[in-house]
Design a protein around this motif. Structure first.
Motif, mmCIF file in Angstrom:
data_model
loop_
_atom_site.group_PDB
_atom_site.id
_atom_site.type_symbol
_atom_site.label_atom_id
_atom_site.label_comp_id
_atom_site.label_asym_id
_atom_site.label_seq_id
_atom_site.Cartn_x
_atom_site.Cartn_y
_atom_site.Cartn_z
ATOM 1 N N LEU A 120 31.610 44.031 26.541
ATOM 2 C CA LEU A 120 32.684 45.347 26.394
ATOM 3 C C LEU A 120 32.611 46.497 25.806
ATOM 4 O O LEU A 120 32.037 46.777 24.908
ATOM 5 C CB LEU A 120 33.745 44.718 25.132
ATOM 6 N N ARG A 123 37.956 49.269 23.791
ATOM 7 C CA ARG A 123 39.013 48.313 23.721
ATOM 8 C C ARG A 123 40.393 49.195 23.804
ATOM 9 O O ARG A 123 40.307 50.232 23.595
ATOM 10 C CB ARG A 123 39.053 48.115 21.546
ATOM 11 N N GLN A 157 36.209 37.413 17.992
ATOM 12 C CA GLN A 157 36.747 38.312 18.763
ATOM 13 C C GLN A 157 38.237 37.974 19.584
ATOM 14 O O GLN A 157 38.676 36.933 18.650
ATOM 15 C CB GLN A 157 35.954 37.338 20.365
ATOM 16 N N SER A 160 41.346 42.067 23.416
ATOM 17 C CA SER A 160 40.757 43.371 23.474
ATOM 18 C C SER A 160 40.855 44.408 24.611
ATOM 19 O O SER A 160 40.712 45.159 24.587
ATOM 20 C CB SER A 160 39.666 43.411 22.188
ATOM 21 N N ASP A 188 41.770 38.548 28.765
ATOM 22 C CA ASP A 188 41.107 39.422 27.763
ATOM 23 C C ASP A 188 41.382 37.885 26.767
ATOM 24 O O ASP A 188 40.797 39.116 25.852
ATOM 25 C CB ASP A 188 41.551 40.680 27.538
ATOM 26 N N GLU A 203 29.861 43.689 22.108
ATOM 27 C CA GLU A 203 30.345 45.169 22.570
ATOM 28 C C GLU A 203 29.269 45.656 22.656
ATOM 29 O O GLU A 203 28.619 45.497 21.939
ATOM 30 C CB GLU A 203 31.868 45.103 21.858
ATOM 31 N N TYR A 207 31.919 52.979 21.289
ATOM 32 C CA TYR A 207 32.847 52.731 22.262
ATOM 33 C C TYR A 207 32.313 53.930 23.423
ATOM 34 O O TYR A 207 31.993 55.115 23.061
ATOM 35 C CB TYR A 207 34.233 52.178 22.639
#
Length: 273
Positions: A120, A123, A157, A160, A188, A203, A207
C-alpha cells in the motif's frame, strides 16, 4: 518503470488532472474504465454480490458502489496476473508525491515480491497533516529499506483504502482466485485478503500517494456512512488511553525486533569470519 493502471469512471471528470501529472513525469500509464454502479439493476447486484456473506462480515450490506469498486480492481488484477510482472494501481483521485516517481516506480519487482504481494502506497481519508501521527500510532513491525522508503507490515491491517498500491503478478493471481464467485467483501478489506487468500500485505513509510478526498468527495464514502453507525465522540475519548498504551507496546516490540535482527546479523558475520 512499473506499468501504471489508473482506475477511473469515464464520466468522473478526473482523468485530465492525474493524466497531466503522469504525462509530465513521462510515466507510461493507461486508464482502466471503472464499473459504473449507476447502471446496476437489482438483478445485476443479485447476480454478482453475496449479501448474506457481506452482512456476516460487516453486519451491513455493501453498497452498489462498493461492489462496483471491487469489480473494477478485479479487472485490473486479471490483466496484471496475465503479464507475469508487478504493476502499480492508482485511483483517479490520487495525489502523487515526488517519491512515487523517483523511488517507487524504479524499485525492483523481484525484491518487492520477496517482501510482499501487495504494498500500500497510501491510505484513504488521511490528511497529510495527520501523517506523522499515523506513522507514530501504526509503526511497521519489521521493515526493509528500499530506495529511501521503508517497506513492511504494520501491526494491524484494516480497510484502509486502495488509492494507490503495487501488486505482484503472484499477488494478482491469488487475489483473482480468492474473488471467484459473487463479491462478498470490500475491495480494501486487506485482512480478508490476507486470511482468505494468503496475500502478504505491506505498506511504505512515508506514504507517497494521498487521496484527494477533501476536494473530490467519494460517492462510496457517502453511501457507506449511511449504512454504518458513527461512533460517538465520548466513545472515542474513552479509547484514547488504550491507544496510547497500545502505541507504547508496539514501539517496544519494534525495538526488540530490530535488536534481534542486529544480533543475528552480528552472529552471521562472526560465523563467516
Amino acid at each position: 518503470m512499473f506499468d501504471v493502471h489508473v482506475i477511473s469512471l469515464p464520466r468522473s471528470g478526473r482523468r485530465d488532472s492525474i493524466g497531466r501529472v503522469l504525462s509530465e513525469k513521462r510515466v507510461a500509464f493507461r486508464f482502466a474504465d471503472a464499473v459504473d454502479a449507476r447502471i446496476f439493476t437489482d438483478a445485476d447486484i443479485a447476480e454478482c454480490y453475496d449479501d448474506a456473506a457481506a452482512r456476516q462480515l460487516y453486519r451491513r450490506s455493501m453498497t452498489a458502489a462498493e461492489v462496483a469498486c471491487f469489480l473494477s480492481h478485479l479487472s485490473v488484477w486479471k490483466e496484471i496476473a496475465s503479464t507475469g510482472r508487478g504493476a502499480v494501481v492508482l485511483e483517479d483521485d490520487a495525489i502523487l508525491e515526488q517519491g512515487f516517481f523517483e523511488r517507487v516506480l524504479h524499485m525492483s519487482d523481484e525484491r518487492l515480491a520477496s517482501i510482499a504481494d501487495i504494498v500500500l502506497l497510501g491510505r484513504s481519508k488521511l490528511p497529510r497533516t495527520c501523517a506523522a501521527a499515523a506513522y507514530f500510532h501504526e509503526p511497521l513491525k519489521q521493515s526493509t529499506l528500499m530506495d529511501g522508503l521503508r517497506v513492511g507490515a504494520p501491526f494491524k491491517q484494516w480497510t484502509s483504502g486502495a488509492v494507490g498500491y503495487w501488486i505482484s503478478a503472484q499477488g494478482a493471481r491469488l487475489a483473482v482466485e480468492n474473488a471467484r464467485g459473487p463479491i462478498r467483501a470490500l475491495l480494501d478489506d486487506w485482512p480478508w485478503h490476507i486470511d482468505n487468500a494468503g496475500v502478504r500485505v505491506a505498506e511504505v513509510r512515508p506514504y507517497v500517494v494521498w487521496e484527494n478526498f477533501e476536494v473530490l468527495p467519494s460517492s462510496i464514502e457517502a453511501e457507506r456512512r449511511a449504512l454504518t453507525k458513527s461512533r460517538k465522540a465520548v466513545h472515542d475519548a474513552a479509547l484514547w488511553p488504550l491507544r496510547i498504551v497500545r502505541t507504547i507496546w508496539r514501539w517496544g516490540a519494534v525495538a526488540m525486533l530490530r535488536m534481534a535482527t542486529l544480533i543475528m546479523k552480528g552472529d552471521s558475520r562472526h560465523e563467516r569470519s
